[in-house]
Design a protein around this motif. Structure first.
Motif, PDB file in Angstrom:
ATOM      1  N   ASP A 287      58.866  76.336  -6.888  1.00 52.51           N
ATOM      2  CA  ASP A 287      58.963  76.066  -5.455  1.00 52.51           C
ATOM      3  C   ASP A 287      57.640  76.544  -4.848  1.00 52.51           C
ATOM      4  O   ASP A 287      57.449  77.736  -4.623  1.00 52.51           O
ATOM      5  CB  ASP A 287      60.156  76.844  -4.892  1.00 52.51           C
ATOM      6  CG  ASP A 287      60.347  76.590  -3.412  1.00 52.51           C
ATOM      7  OD1 ASP A 287      59.648  75.708  -2.863  1.00 52.51           O
ATOM      8  OD2 ASP A 287      61.201  77.268  -2.809  1.00 52.51           O
ATOM      9  N   ASP A 288      56.729  75.606  -4.648  1.00 58.31           N
ATOM     10  CA  ASP A 288      55.370  75.971  -4.235  1.00 58.31           C
ATOM     11  C   ASP A 288      55.314  76.234  -2.740  1.00 58.31           C
ATOM     12  O   ASP A 288      55.638  75.365  -1.934  1.00 58.31           O
ATOM     13  CB  ASP A 288      54.411  74.836  -4.625  1.00 58.31           C
ATOM     14  CG  ASP A 288      54.355  74.659  -6.130  1.00 58.31           C
ATOM     15  OD1 ASP A 288      54.142  75.665  -6.833  1.00 58.31           O
ATOM     16  OD2 ASP A 288      54.567  73.529  -6.598  1.00 58.31           O
ATOM     17  N   GLN A 289      54.900  77.430  -2.404  1.00 58.60           N
ATOM     18  CA  GLN A 289      54.817  77.822  -1.001  1.00 58.60           C
ATOM     19  C   GLN A 289      53.388  78.269  -0.719  1.00 58.60           C
ATOM     20  O   GLN A 289      52.713  78.806  -1.610  1.00 58.60           O
ATOM     21  CB  GLN A 289      55.818  78.950  -0.724  1.00 58.60           C
ATOM     22  CG  GLN A 289      57.252  78.542  -1.098  1.00 58.60           C
ATOM     23  CD  GLN A 289      58.303  79.592  -0.755  1.00 58.60           C
ATOM     24  OE1 GLN A 289      57.996  80.615  -0.136  1.00 58.60           O
ATOM     25  NE2 GLN A 289      59.532  79.344  -1.152  1.00 58.60           N
ATOM     26  N   PRO A 290      52.902  78.038   0.514  1.00 60.75           N
ATOM     27  CA  PRO A 290      51.498  78.360   0.797  1.00 60.75           C
ATOM     28  C   PRO A 290      51.203  79.857   0.753  1.00 60.75           C
ATOM     29  O   PRO A 290      51.988  80.654   1.262  1.00 60.75           O
ATOM     30  CB  PRO A 290      51.291  77.808   2.208  1.00 60.75           C
ATOM     31  CG  PRO A 290      52.654  77.569   2.766  1.00 60.75           C
ATOM     32  CD  PRO A 290      53.609  77.415   1.626  1.00 60.75           C
ATOM     33  N   ALA A 326      56.309  79.988  -6.230  1.00 58.33           N
ATOM     34  CA  ALA A 326      54.924  80.432  -6.386  1.00 58.33           C
ATOM     35  C   ALA A 326      54.253  80.363  -5.029  1.00 58.33           C
ATOM     36  O   ALA A 326      54.408  79.369  -4.308  1.00 58.33           O
ATOM     37  CB  ALA A 326      54.200  79.531  -7.371  1.00 58.33           C
ATOM     38  N   PHE A 327      53.551  81.434  -4.664  1.00 56.18           N
ATOM     39  CA  PHE A 327      52.683  81.368  -3.488  1.00 56.18           C
ATOM     40  C   PHE A 327      51.331  80.886  -3.988  1.00 56.18           C
ATOM     41  O   PHE A 327      50.707  81.526  -4.830  1.00 56.18           O
ATOM     42  CB  PHE A 327      52.576  82.748  -2.826  1.00 56.18           C
ATOM     43  CG  PHE A 327      53.849  83.145  -2.139  1.00 56.18           C
ATOM     44  CD1 PHE A 327      54.199  82.580  -0.909  1.00 56.18           C
ATOM     45  CD2 PHE A 327      54.712  84.069  -2.718  1.00 56.18           C
ATOM     46  CE1 PHE A 327      55.394  82.919  -0.283  1.00 56.18           C
ATOM     47  CE2 PHE A 327      55.904  84.409  -2.094  1.00 56.18           C
ATOM     48  CZ  PHE A 327      56.244  83.837  -0.880  1.00 56.18           C
ATOM     49  N   VAL A 328      50.918  79.730  -3.487  1.00 58.96           N
ATOM     50  CA  VAL A 328      49.762  79.065  -4.083  1.00 58.96           C
ATOM     51  C   VAL A 328      48.498  79.279  -3.259  1.00 58.96           C
ATOM     52  O   VAL A 328      48.390  78.823  -2.115  1.00 58.96           O
ATOM     53  CB  VAL A 328      50.033  77.550  -4.229  1.00 58.96           C
ATOM     54  CG1 VAL A 328      48.908  76.892  -5.021  1.00 58.96           C
ATOM     55  CG2 VAL A 328      51.376  77.292  -4.893  1.00 58.96           C
ATOM     56  N   GLY A 329      47.567  80.027  -3.841  1.00 60.54           N
ATOM     57  CA  GLY A 329      46.216  80.114  -3.285  1.00 60.54           C
ATOM     58  C   GLY A 329      45.320  79.274  -4.181  1.00 60.54           C
ATOM     59  O   GLY A 329      45.708  78.180  -4.583  1.00 60.54           O
ATOM     60  N   LYS A 330      44.147  79.821  -4.545  1.00 58.32           N
ATOM     61  CA  LYS A 330      43.299  79.085  -5.512  1.00 58.32           C
ATOM     62  C   LYS A 330      44.042  78.928  -6.828  1.00 58.32           C
ATOM     63  O   LYS A 330      43.817  78.001  -7.591  1.00 58.32           O
ATOM     64  CB  LYS A 330      42.002  79.853  -5.743  1.00 58.32           C
ATOM     65  CG  LYS A 330      40.952  79.567  -4.696  1.00 58.32           C
ATOM     66  CD  LYS A 330      39.540  79.749  -5.280  1.00 58.32           C
ATOM     67  CE  LYS A 330      38.472  79.409  -4.269  1.00 58.32           C
ATOM     68  NZ  LYS A 330      38.360  80.422  -3.209  1.00 58.32           N
ATOM     69  N   LYS A 331      44.877  79.926  -7.089  1.00 57.56           N
ATOM     70  CA  LYS A 331      45.840  79.870  -8.203  1.00 57.56           C
ATOM     71  C   LYS A 331      47.157  80.392  -7.651  1.00 57.56           C
ATOM     72  O   LYS A 331      47.207  80.820  -6.500  1.00 57.56           O
ATOM     73  CB  LYS A 331      45.375  80.780  -9.336  1.00 57.56           C
ATOM     74  CG  LYS A 331      44.202  80.222 -10.096  1.00 57.56           C
ATOM     75  CD  LYS A 331      43.963  81.022 -11.346  1.00 57.56           C
ATOM     76  CE  LYS A 331      43.087  80.216 -12.285  1.00 57.56           C
ATOM     77  NZ  LYS A 331      43.461  80.359 -13.663  1.00 57.56           N
TER      78      LYS A 331
END
Ligand code: BGC
Length: 456
Positions: A287-290, A326-331
């Motif tokens: 569950d991709d979150q910013p 997942a909190f998605v930054g550059k990774k």
């Protein structure tokens, strides 16, 4: 959905009944024994419609051949498990001996209250040497399917769940330009033999995992990608196979292209053998979150799901598999500090299911089945809590109109968890690996009860 367009194999029924009798003794599975575990086991469906799932909803458990069958000796993984300084902490060995105990496991699953079973067939058993197909092994899987049918279980069958024949890996696996044709030939052969008993076929389990790993942040030590690179060099030398590659081992971009092409040809081959068989695949999703700053969610999604969601639009269904967010930054960022972690080091976040099905349904525009969701823990009360919250969140998405038609937990059995060996416990049933005795955990009764009532 249930298809009954082929005759059962009568010889297998005799053998199955025998095995099942022995197996029932092994797990103490007698009528009423499960009811003792759950006071609600025979409860009628609740009047409260707000807790119900859609009619015909599939409730199942999943396993994968190499993780449970045992002695899958013609596979690439068996070879990798036995090279010096390899990538696995312990070999799979007998695993859960599901190869012999499938009848009891399937009977147990049905008795718990589930109406479907997801499992994989092992290409390396069916085609142990290139071009040499084993009717005896195909018969084995026909018996497994017959056992499902006997218990009125819908069957979800994965044709490739990470492992592959060693001969195929020695030739470069999915990076070999011949891979799509070799895979399609196997798909056609297996579909002709087994297709009439398969309700949902899947070409690949989590074909996007090699890309997904590139987004993962590793807490310390070498990253999984570095570990795989070293394992590849070691395996090529130890096996004297300069072209050797695997599902995880090799050039990520070439693996992805090979898997996409193989999915396309494999699916066409399955359909040519049985045109009405629903075909799809199973995608690994978080569950991709910013991330709070520098968010790269769109880029991650385009990279790891993009081509596969496009492929899903031409499928009959899409299986989605989620374990956390997942909190998605550059990774992907590490889990928030203080978060409860599972045995896999993931954040305990059951609501990932809701985020994933909403996104997948919108993008893929085909019916969605949750084909894996669960938690690795030694504390079964946390597993029950995980399933309670996961299903509550799934229900929210369904009530909002998301077309989800089934939920399959990972996993039926405590099994061999790849690079983690036997340490993580995902099962709703414990396995004593010396005696192979099965013990149903309270979470098994809990989930089975929800399945039986088709309601929370
Ligand atoms: C895989 C399973 C695995 C599970 C838990 C999924 O990625 O399909 O084989 O055991 O996750 O890690």
């Amino acid at each position: 959905m249930k298809t009954f367009d082929g005759p059962p194999d009568p010889t297998s029924l005799t053998r199955r009944s025998l095995l099942q009798g022995a197996a029932a003794a092994l797990i103490g599975l007698v009528p009423g024994n499960l009811a003792a575990l759950s006071p609600h086991a025979s409860a009628p469906p609740p009047a409260d419609k707000s807790k119900s799932f859609p009619d015909q909803f599939l409730w199942g458990c999943a396993t994968a051949g190499h993780q449970v069958e045992g002695n899958n000796i013609a596979s690439d993984l068996w070879a990798l498990e036995h090279v010096p300084n390899g990538m696995f902490p312990e070999p799979s060995g007998d695993a859960c001996d599901h190869y012999h105990l499938y009848a009891q496991d399937i009977a147990m699953l049905a008795e718990l209250g589930f109406n479907s079973y997801r499992f994989s067939i092992e290409w390396s058993r069916i085609e142990p040497a290139e071009g040499q197909f084993s009717n005896a092994e195909l018969d084995h899987y026909r018996r497994v399917l017959a056992a499902c049918r006997e218990h009125h279980l819908t069957t979800l069958v994965t044709f490739s769940h990470f492992s592959m024949p060693l001969w195929f890996a020695r030739k470069g696996a999915w990076s070999n330009p011949a891979a799509p044709d070799l895979f399609a030939r196997y798909c056609e052969r297996a579909s002709k033999y087994l297709g009439h008993m398969i309700d949902f076929a899947s070409t690949f389990n989590e074909p996007n995992v090699p890309q997904l790993l590139n987004w993962t942040t590793w807490a310390s030590g070498p990253s999984m990608t570095e570990t795989f690179a070293q394992a590849l060099t070691g395996a090529r030398a130890a096996l004297n196979a300069p072209e050797f590659a695997g599902f995880f081992l090799g050039d990520g971009k070439r693996i992805r292209d090979g898997l996409l092409a193989s999915h396309g040809k494999g699916k066409a081959a399955m359909k040519s053998a049985r045109p009405t068989m629903p075909v799809g695949f199973n995608l690994a999703m978080s569950d991709d979150q910013p991330a709070p700053a520098d968010n790269h969610v769109a880029e991650k999604r385009a990279d790891i799901y993009g081509p596969w969601l496009e492929a899903a639009r031409t499928c009959d269904y899409l299986g989605v598999q989620a374990y956390t967010r997942a909190f998605v930054g550059k990774k992907d960022l590490p889990p928030p500090s203080g978060a409860e972690l599972t045995q896999m080091g993931y954040e305990f976040y059951p609501e990932c299911v809701e985020g994933v099905v909403r996104y997948a349904a919108k993008e893929a525009r085909v019916p969605i089945y949750v084909t894996e969701n669960g938690v690795a823990t030694d504390d079964d009360t946390r597993r029950i809590e995980y399933y309670r919250r996961a299903l509550t969140s799934l229900k929210r998405a369904i009530d909002d109109g998301t077309d989800v038609r089934g939920y399959v937990c990972w996993s039926l059995l405590d099994n061999w968890e790849w690079m983690f060996g036997y340490a993580p416990k995902f099962g709703i049933v414990a396995v004593d690996r010396t005696t192979q005795k099965r013990t149903i955990k309270p979470s098994g009764a809990y989930l089975g009860n929800i399945a039986r009532r088709n309601a929370l």
